[in-house]
Design an enzyme around this catalytic site. Structure first.
Site, PDB file in Angstrom:
ATOM      1  N   ASN A  32       0.833  -1.213   0.000  1.00  0.00           N
ATOM      2  CA  ASN A  32       0.000   0.000   0.000  1.00  0.00           C
ATOM      3  C   ASN A  32       0.866   1.262   0.000  1.00  0.00           C
ATOM      4  O   ASN A  32       0.342   2.371   0.009  1.00  0.00           O
ATOM      5  CB  ASN A  32      -0.989   0.008   1.180  1.00  0.00           C
ATOM      6  CG  ASN A  32      -0.299   0.095   2.525  1.00  0.00           C
ATOM      7  OD1 ASN A  32       0.928   0.181   2.607  1.00  0.00           O
ATOM      8  ND2 ASN A  32      -1.081   0.062   3.594  1.00  0.00           N
ATOM      9  N   ALA A  73       3.522  -7.765   4.726  1.00  0.00           N
ATOM     10  CA  ALA A  73       2.769  -6.534   4.993  1.00  0.00           C
ATOM     11  C   ALA A  73       2.258  -6.499   6.432  1.00  0.00           C
ATOM     12  O   ALA A  73       1.497  -7.381   6.842  1.00  0.00           O
ATOM     13  CB  ALA A  73       1.591  -6.447   4.023  1.00  0.00           C
ATOM     14  N   SER A  76       4.931  -2.651  12.158  1.00  0.00           N
ATOM     15  CA  SER A  76       6.011  -3.445  12.763  1.00  0.00           C
ATOM     16  C   SER A  76       6.879  -2.719  13.798  1.00  0.00           C
ATOM     17  O   SER A  76       8.047  -3.051  13.940  1.00  0.00           O
ATOM     18  CB  SER A  76       6.902  -3.985  11.647  1.00  0.00           C
ATOM     19  OG  SER A  76       7.467  -2.905  10.949  1.00  0.00           O
ATOM     20  N   TYR A 140       2.549  -5.509  19.024  1.00  0.00           N
ATOM     21  CA  TYR A 140       3.218  -5.975  17.800  1.00  0.00           C
ATOM     22  C   TYR A 140       3.498  -7.476  17.895  1.00  0.00           C
ATOM     23  O   TYR A 140       3.068  -8.271  17.043  1.00  0.00           O
ATOM     24  CB  TYR A 140       4.516  -5.179  17.584  1.00  0.00           C
ATOM     25  CG  TYR A 140       5.411  -5.769  16.523  1.00  0.00           C
ATOM     26  CD1 TYR A 140       4.961  -5.919  15.219  1.00  0.00           C
ATOM     27  CD2 TYR A 140       6.705  -6.192  16.825  1.00  0.00           C
ATOM     28  CE1 TYR A 140       5.764  -6.478  14.242  1.00  0.00           C
ATOM     29  CE2 TYR A 140       7.523  -6.749  15.854  1.00  0.00           C
ATOM     30  CZ  TYR A 140       7.047  -6.891  14.563  1.00  0.00           C
ATOM     31  OH  TYR A 140       7.850  -7.453  13.602  1.00  0.00           O
TER      32      TYR A 140
END
Ligand code: UDP
Length: 330
Positions: A32, A73, A76, A140
């Protein structure tokens, strides 16, 4: 048949695209471009779009013969995820749910997954083994672990075969200097240190010097991005050859403190690189070092760039030539 790489314009994704192209694979990239860079994608077909957009995903799968997916993707950043957990559930967990649903609708049943050492949380023993307990200290790590588990249940229910690769600290750049690390804003240790060396920042903030380590700063296992890229290719091969789901750590098995990384960067760059002690960053465990024996034995993986100096040299080569990252690149 092609390999679909989600997040293929990102740091580790773009290096893996090069590895796949070198291995003669047909590659399709989805990104994206929120944090990725189109210029970092060395080849293959490119689709700009979001994994949360099911009709977009459906179109990519309809228009291409996809054999397997390598899934990068994701959001992170450990620290950011503690401050803002909800986007992590959305961009990581919900997006992966859409991806797997679409894969299964199209009978695609192989996935190599970009997981992380953050799934372990504060380790009970060093080096960390794959079967050690997983207690993430950040959203995360929590969402990445939840994705690993989702893949495992989907194996049992639908025969989805997954290899989850738990990376320790990805670092360095392509040895040709073609691509490298470029986050905006940058939050990772080595690029920030090199920005100080380039005079773009005044000092490197050391996040905490009161950890229970020898010099009080956090210890991490730094692993070269091209070694990670190669592991993805080997994981894909293992899915083709034996079809078994698995989880592997990827690291060099050696730990370096934040202060040691700064000192090595001083030697590599010849710059003084001032440091200043700053508060701890939320969600950071004191010590993370991998045992990668399982990946070495089962996948035949062998890190080539296994010393910190070489890792930092490749990163410095990229940053020196591209001080503004992809923005300044012709
Ligand atoms: N770190 C630091 N100063 C910075 C960035 C990172 O001291 O400006 C420390 C951080 O606390 C961690 C290590 O460097 O112990 C590696 O952090 P990085 O963000 O590069 O990777 P992570 O471990 O979050 O994947």
């Amino acid at each position: 048949m092609a390999i679909l790489v989600t997040g293929g314009a990102g740091y580790i994704g773009s290096h893996t695209v090069i590895e796949l192209l070198n291995q003669g694979e047909e590659v399709i990239v989805i990104d994206n471009l929120k944090t990725g860079h189109k210029q970092a994608v060395a080849g293959g077909a490119f689709y700009e779009g979001n994994l949360r957009d099911t009709s977009f995903l459906e179109r990519v799968f309809r228009e291409n013969g996809i054999e397997a997916v390598i899934h990068f993707a994701a959001s992170s950043l450990v620290g950011e995820s503690v401050q803002q957990p909800l986007p992590y559930y959305e961009n990581n967990l919900m997006a992966s749910h859409n991806l797997v649903s679409t894969m299964l609708e199209h009978n695609v049943k192989k996935i190599v997954f970009s997981s992380t050492a953050a799934t372990y949380g504060e380790p009970k023993q060093i080096p960390i083994l794959e079967e050690d307990s997983t207690n993430p200290t950040s959203p995360y790590g929590e969402t990445k672990l939840a994705m690993e588990k989702m893949f495992r249940w989907c194996d049992q229910a639908y025969g989805l075969k997954s290899v989850s690769l738990r990376y320790f600290n990805a670092a360095g750049a392509h040895p040709d200097g073609m691509i490298g690390e470029d986050h905006n804003p940058e939050s990772h240790l080595i690029p920030i240190i090199l920005q100080v060396a380039l005079g773009q920042r005044e000092a490197i903030g050391v996040f905490g010097d009161d950890y229970p380590t020898e010099d009080g700063t956090c210890i991490r296992d730094y692993i070269h991005v091209m070694d990670l890229a190669n592991a993805h290719w080997l994981a894909l091969k293992s899915l083709r050859e034996n079809g078994a789901s698995n989880v592997f750590n990827l690291g060099n098995g050696k730990g370096f403190s934040v202060k040691e990384v700064i000192e090595t960067a001083r030697n590599v760059t010849g710059h003084s690189i001032p440091e200043k002690i700053s508060p701890r960053r939320a969600g950071d465990p004191a010590l993370l070092i991998a045992s990668s024996e399982k990946a070495q034995t089962a996948l035949g993986w062998k890190p080539k760039y296994n010393d910190l100096r070489t890792i930092i040299e490749t990163a410095w080569n990229w940053h020196k030539e591209n001080p503004d990252g992809f923005l300044g690149k012709k």
